[in-house]
Write a protein that holds these residues in place. Structure first.
Motif, PDB file in Angstrom:
ATOM      1  N   ARG A 227     -15.153  13.044  39.495  1.00 29.09           N
ATOM      2  CA  ARG A 227     -15.437  14.463  39.718  1.00 29.09           C
ATOM      3  C   ARG A 227     -14.516  15.396  38.923  1.00 29.09           C
ATOM      4  NH1 ARG A 227     -19.795  13.239  42.031  1.00 29.09           N
ATOM      5  NH2 ARG A 227     -19.600  11.701  43.681  1.00 29.09           N
TER       6      ARG A 227
ATOM      7  N   ASP B 190     -11.925   8.938  42.381  1.00 27.96           N
ATOM      8  CA  ASP B 190     -11.880  10.406  42.458  1.00 27.96           C
ATOM      9  C   ASP B 190     -12.039  11.086  41.103  1.00 27.96           C
ATOM     10  OD1 ASP B 190     -11.433  10.489  45.278  1.00 27.96           O
ATOM     11  OD2 ASP B 190      -9.363   9.885  44.912  1.00 27.96           O
TER      12      ASP B 190
ATOM     13  N   GLY C  62     -15.948  16.304  49.922  1.00 22.20           N
ATOM     14  CA  GLY C  62     -15.904  17.066  48.672  1.00 22.20           C
ATOM     15  C   GLY C  62     -14.486  17.398  48.208  1.00 22.20           C
ATOM     16  N   LYS C  63     -13.519  16.589  48.629  1.00 19.62           N
ATOM     17  CA  LYS C  63     -12.120  16.841  48.251  1.00 19.62           C
ATOM     18  C   LYS C  63     -11.928  16.805  46.740  1.00 19.62           C
ATOM     19  CE  LYS C  63     -10.738  13.340  50.708  1.00 19.62           C
ATOM     20  NZ  LYS C  63     -12.020  12.996  51.342  1.00 19.62           N
ATOM     21  N   SER C  64     -12.459  15.764  46.098  1.00 15.25           N
ATOM     22  CA  SER C  64     -12.252  15.644  44.646  1.00 15.25           C
ATOM     23  C   SER C  64     -12.928  16.787  43.904  1.00 15.25           C
ATOM     24  CB  SER C  64     -12.814  14.312  44.125  1.00 15.25           C
ATOM     25  OG  SER C  64     -12.194  13.228  44.758  1.00 15.25           O
ATOM     26  N   THR C  65     -14.123  17.134  44.353  1.00 11.31           N
ATOM     27  CA  THR C  65     -14.851  18.239  43.724  1.00 11.31           C
ATOM     28  C   THR C  65     -14.066  19.532  43.884  1.00 11.31           C
ATOM     29  OG1 THR C  65     -16.855  17.082  44.454  1.00 11.31           O
ATOM     30  CG2 THR C  65     -17.155  19.283  43.531  1.00 11.31           C
TER      31      THR C  65
ATOM     32  N   ARG D  62     -18.523  26.242  48.168  1.00  8.00           N
ATOM     33  CA  ARG D  62     -19.494  25.314  47.611  1.00  8.00           C
ATOM     34  C   ARG D  62     -18.802  24.742  46.380  1.00  8.00           C
ATOM     35  NH1 ARG D  62     -25.756  26.722  45.980  1.00  8.00           N
ATOM     36  NH2 ARG D  62     -26.385  24.545  45.630  1.00  8.00           N
ATOM     37  N   ALA D  63     -18.025  23.689  46.615  1.00  7.35           N
ATOM     38  CA  ALA D  63     -17.189  23.167  45.527  1.00  7.35           C
ATOM     39  C   ALA D  63     -18.046  22.730  44.347  1.00  7.35           C
ATOM     40  CB  ALA D  63     -16.340  22.001  46.032  1.00  7.35           C
TER      41      ALA D  63
ATOM     42  N   GLU E 293      -4.697  14.703  46.568  1.00  6.21           N
ATOM     43  CA  GLU E 293      -5.886  14.433  47.387  1.00  6.21           C
ATOM     44  C   GLU E 293      -5.663  13.187  48.221  1.00  6.21           C
ATOM     45  OE1 GLU E 293      -9.624  13.781  45.316  1.00  6.21           O
ATOM     46  OE2 GLU E 293     -10.476  12.796  47.080  1.00  6.21           O
TER      47      GLU E 293
ATOM     48  N   ASN F 209     -16.562  23.040  53.343  1.00  6.56           N
ATOM     49  CA  ASN F 209     -17.225  22.873  52.046  1.00  6.56           C
ATOM     50  C   ASN F 209     -18.715  22.590  52.254  1.00  6.56           C
ATOM     51  OD1 ASN F 209     -17.300  22.630  49.186  1.00  6.56           O
ATOM     52  ND2 ASN F 209     -17.262  20.390  49.395  1.00  6.56           N
ATOM     53  N   LYS F 210     -19.469  22.643  51.188  1.00  6.78           N
ATOM     54  CA  LYS F 210     -20.928  22.432  51.213  1.00  6.78           C
ATOM     55  C   LYS F 210     -21.598  23.536  52.018  1.00  6.78           C
ATOM     56  CE  LYS F 210     -20.252  17.463  50.631  1.00  6.78           C
ATOM     57  NZ  LYS F 210     -20.777  16.114  50.706  1.00  6.78           N
TER      58      LYS F 210
ATOM     59  N   PRO G  91     -13.740  11.182  54.393  1.00 15.81           N
ATOM     60  CA  PRO G  91     -14.405  10.702  53.182  1.00 15.81           C
ATOM     61  C   PRO G  91     -15.686  11.488  52.885  1.00 15.81           C
ATOM     62  CG  PRO G  91     -13.719   8.848  54.531  1.00 15.81           C
ATOM     63  CD  PRO G  91     -13.432  10.092  55.329  1.00 15.81           C
ATOM     64  N   GLY G  92     -15.859  11.853  51.632  1.00 17.34           N
ATOM     65  CA  GLY G  92     -17.119  12.444  51.205  1.00 17.34           C
ATOM     66  C   GLY G  92     -17.289  13.932  51.459  1.00 17.34           C
TER      67      GLY G  92
ATOM     68  N   ASP H 191     -23.754  25.349  51.177  1.00 20.19           N
ATOM     69  CA  ASP H 191     -25.194  25.373  50.922  1.00 20.19           C
ATOM     70  C   ASP H 191     -25.964  24.580  51.971  1.00 20.19           C
ATOM     71  OD1 ASP H 191     -23.564  23.376  49.490  1.00 20.19           O
ATOM     72  OD2 ASP H 191     -25.477  22.526  48.842  1.00 20.19           O
TER      73      ASP H 191
HETATM   74  N1  LIG Z   1     -24.310  20.052  48.638  1.00 21.15           N
HETATM   75  C1  LIG Z   1     -23.056  20.011  48.235  1.00 21.15           C
HETATM   76  N2  LIG Z   1     -22.539  18.854  47.834  1.00 21.15           N
HETATM   77  C2  LIG Z   1     -21.255  18.831  47.429  1.00 21.15           C
HETATM   78  C3  LIG Z   1     -20.460  19.993  47.410  1.00 21.15           C
HETATM   79  N3  LIG Z   1     -19.225  19.656  46.979  1.00 21.15           N
HETATM   80  C4  LIG Z   1     -19.245  18.332  46.741  1.00 21.15           C
HETATM   81  N4  LIG Z   1     -20.470  17.824  47.000  1.00 21.15           N
HETATM   82  C5  LIG Z   1     -20.923  16.432  46.846  1.00 21.15           C
HETATM   83  O1  LIG Z   1     -20.356  15.621  47.843  1.00 21.15           O
HETATM   84  C6  LIG Z   1     -20.183  14.297  47.368  1.00 21.15           C
HETATM   85  C7  LIG Z   1     -18.755  13.828  47.613  1.00 21.15           C
HETATM   86  O2  LIG Z   1     -17.889  14.634  46.844  1.00 21.15           O
HETATM   87  P1  LIG Z   1     -16.400  14.178  46.512  1.00 21.15           P
HETATM   88  O3  LIG Z   1     -15.743  15.333  45.857  1.00 21.15           O
HETATM   89  O4  LIG Z   1     -16.402  12.885  45.798  1.00 21.15           O
HETATM   90  O5  LIG Z   1     -15.844  13.986  47.978  1.00 21.15           O
HETATM   91  P2  LIG Z   1     -14.429  13.371  48.445  1.00 21.15           P
HETATM   92  O6  LIG Z   1     -14.063  14.025  49.714  1.00 21.15           O
HETATM   93  O7  LIG Z   1     -13.449  13.454  47.330  1.00 21.15           O
HETATM   94  O8  LIG Z   1     -14.812  11.863  48.701  1.00 21.15           O
HETATM   95  P3  LIG Z   1     -13.824  10.618  48.886  1.00 21.15           P
HETATM   96  O9  LIG Z   1     -12.722  10.765  47.872  1.00 21.15           O
HETATM   97  O10 LIG Z   1     -14.694   9.453  48.641  1.00 21.15           O
HETATM   98  O11 LIG Z   1     -13.318  10.704  50.298  1.00 21.15           O
HETATM   99  C8  LIG Z   1     -20.553  14.325  45.895  1.00 21.15           C
HETATM  100  O12 LIG Z   1     -21.861  13.860  45.743  1.00 21.15           O
HETATM  101  C9  LIG Z   1     -20.461  15.797  45.554  1.00 21.15           C
HETATM  102  O13 LIG Z   1     -21.302  16.159  44.482  1.00 21.15           O
HETATM  103  C10 LIG Z   1     -21.044  21.222  47.824  1.00 21.15           C
HETATM  104  O14 LIG Z   1     -20.435  22.294  47.831  1.00 21.15           O
HETATM  105  N5  LIG Z   1     -22.346  21.175  48.220  1.00 21.15           N
END
Ligand SMILES: Nc1nc2c(ncn2[C@@H]2O[C@H](COP(=O)(O)OP(=O)(O)OP(=O)(O)O)[C@@H](O)[C@H]2O)c(=O)[nH]1
Ligand SMILES: [Mg+2]
Lengths: 309, 137
Positions: free
Chosen positions: A96, A93, A55-58, A225-226, A142, A189-190, A52-53, A192
């Motif tokens: 994003r 999801d 950045g999968k959706s992004t 960096r999604a 996803e 991911n991330k 979770p979290g 940064d």
């Molecule tokens: N710093 C940073 N934050 C990111 C990046 N990609 C995504 N995020 C942030 O990470 C958070 C979660 O992103 P999501 O895409 O919702 O992640 P997810 O894995 O789909 O989350 P769930 O579906 O809840 O499991 C959001 O606040 C995004 O803006 C990145 O490359 N860098």
């Protein structure tokens, strides 16, 4: 035009209705899918899995943008967990993925994990068939990499992307529960955030413990960096390279077909037993005797198989 | 098995927080519904497109900015245009009593002021959604 024709014509509303049918009404769905025969097998199916979290959706949003840039149409199935207490779900999801909302070439459907007839993997794999028949070139799925069904969905996709982030708990350790084995492409991911290099190195190290024969795929570990799209084109390139290996794709599709077929056979076999008065009695008797400790499950099944074949 | 009611929750308008929308999303989830949460600053066009793709039974709007007089008529007419006239629309937020008849005239009978118990909202939705209606073509 009836629903099947409208799905085949790519109509978004019809796709939406058809997915509701495969989620909730297996008999109607069976009739619908029968019309899809011959129109299936064209879509590239890509699983995106991770904690979770991460950045999968992004990432999915950016992958969709990249495929659109390449002129391909996209279907997205975004799966979130059902609350075990209420049976309801919050499916978030899409938040994003809003940039694509007016693009006819991107269809996004949010799905919940549980409370589905036949379970998550059935509903999802049937939804993939619908999107495929509707002419989507790419289907992105996803799933949170938690339950077995989620892992199975990713495992049977044409290509499976496993997403992690720097300092995800104990890094690679935290991902051990089955999902490290299914990645065809790994994404940190991330990037940064501090520690991205180290996280990538940890995954590389784990991958280096495996044996790679001549011509076998070694999963690449990519950094993205999604949030800005940085590195995403390289992910698409890696996925296309992996899925471009005809033998691999054939094997994945065979696995997918077999999983679905044997699940459905199993389900219908049991349903058939429960349906007829006579065989239901056989089942009930076996249940009584098992509960009383008079017979073991293997002997009970052997008996039922013998008397129903 | 009954199909869970699918609700798109949107927070149209320009004011920048979505606490109210999140509270209602959780309450509807706890009532067994599948809530598609779409986030801030949604236009009626976006909301309708999402409802279509998600095969939603219900659209729930959280409106604080007083923009309901602008957003609701647009939303209802877009829904009709897209053949989604059977989607139930409910509105929560600060809606002056004087504006309620106008919303009702649009076919929006679920108007909930702040302080309405969440259960009243979920019961209203349950009583109004024609089950199975949206699964048929
Ligand atoms: N710093 C940073 N934050 C990111 C990046 N990609 C995504 N995020 C942030 O990470 C958070 C979660 O992103 P999501 O895409 O919702 O992640 P997810 O894995 O789909 O989350 P769930 O579906 O809840 O499991 C959001 O606040 C995004 O803006 C990145 O490359 N860098
Ligand atoms: Mg997500």
């Amino acid at each position: 035009m009836d629903l099947a024709d409208r799905v085949l014509a790519g109509d978004q509303r019809a796709i939406a209705r058809a997915i509701s049918l495969v989620e909730n009404e297996p008999d109607a769905a069976a009739g619908l899918l029968r019309h899809m025969a011959g129109r299936i097998g064209h879509a590239r199916v890509i699983g995106v899995t991770g904690a979770p979290g991460v950045g999968k959706s992004t990432l999915v949003d950016r992958l969709a943008a990249e495929y659109r840039r390449m002129g391909r149409t996209v279907g997205i199935l975004a799966i979130d967990p059902t609350s075990p207490i209420s049976g309801g779900a919050i499916l978030g999801d899409r938040v994003r993925m809003q940039r694509h909302v007016f693009d006819e070439g991107v269809y996004v459907r949010s799905m919940a994990t549980h409370g589905r007839l036949g379970g998550l993997s059935h509903a999802t794999s049937d939804a993939v068939l619908i999107l495929d028949a509707a002419g989507r070139d790419v289907v992105l799925i996803e799933t949170a990499g938690v339950g077995q069904a989620e892992v199975d969905i990713a495992r049977t996709a044409d290509a499976s992307i496993v997403v992690t982030i720097p300092d995800a708990g104990d890094g690679v350790q935290a991902m051990k529960a089955g999902i490290m084995e299914i990645g065809d492409v790994f994404v940190v991911n991330k990037l940064d955030r501090p520690g991205a290099e180290r996280a990538a190195a940890e995954i590389e190290e784990m991958l280096s413990l495996r044996e790679y024969g001549e011509g076998t795929w070694r999963p690449p570990v990519l950094k993205t960096r999604a949030a800005t799209g940085e590195g995403v084109a390289a992910v698409v390139e890696a996925v296309e390279r992996f899925a471009g290996q005809p033998a691999e794709t054939r094997e994945r599709r065979r696995t997918r077909a077999r999983t679905r077929l044997t699940d459905l056979l199993r389900q219908q076999f049991v349903e058939r037993l429960e349906h007829s008065e006579e065989t239901r009695k056989l089942l009930d008797e076996a249940v009584e005797r098992m509960a009383a400790g008079e017979i073991d499950p293997y002997a009970a099944v052997a008996e039922i198989m013998e008397r129903t074949s | 098995m009954a199909r869970p009611i699918r609700v798109v929750i949107a927070k149209p308008g320009l004011d920048g927080h979505d606490r109210g929308a999140k509270v209602i999303a959780r309450a509807l989830r706890d009532a067994g519904m599948e809530v598609i949460y779409t986030g801030l600053r949604q236009t009626p066009e976006q909301i309708v497109e999402v409802a279509l793709q998600e095969d939603a039974d219900v659209i729930g709007l959280s409106i604080l900015s007083g923009a309901h007089n602008h957003i609701c008529p647009r939303l209802v007419s877009l829904l009709r245009e897209k053949g989604l006239g059977d989607v139930l629309v409910v509105v929560g937020g600060i809606i002056p009593d004087a504006d309620v008849p106008q919303l009702e005239a649009l076919g929006i009978s679920g108007v909930f002021q702040p302080g309405t118990p969440m259960q009243a909202i979920s019961r209203f939705i349950e009583s109004r959604v024609q089950r199975g209606a949206s699964a048929a073509t």
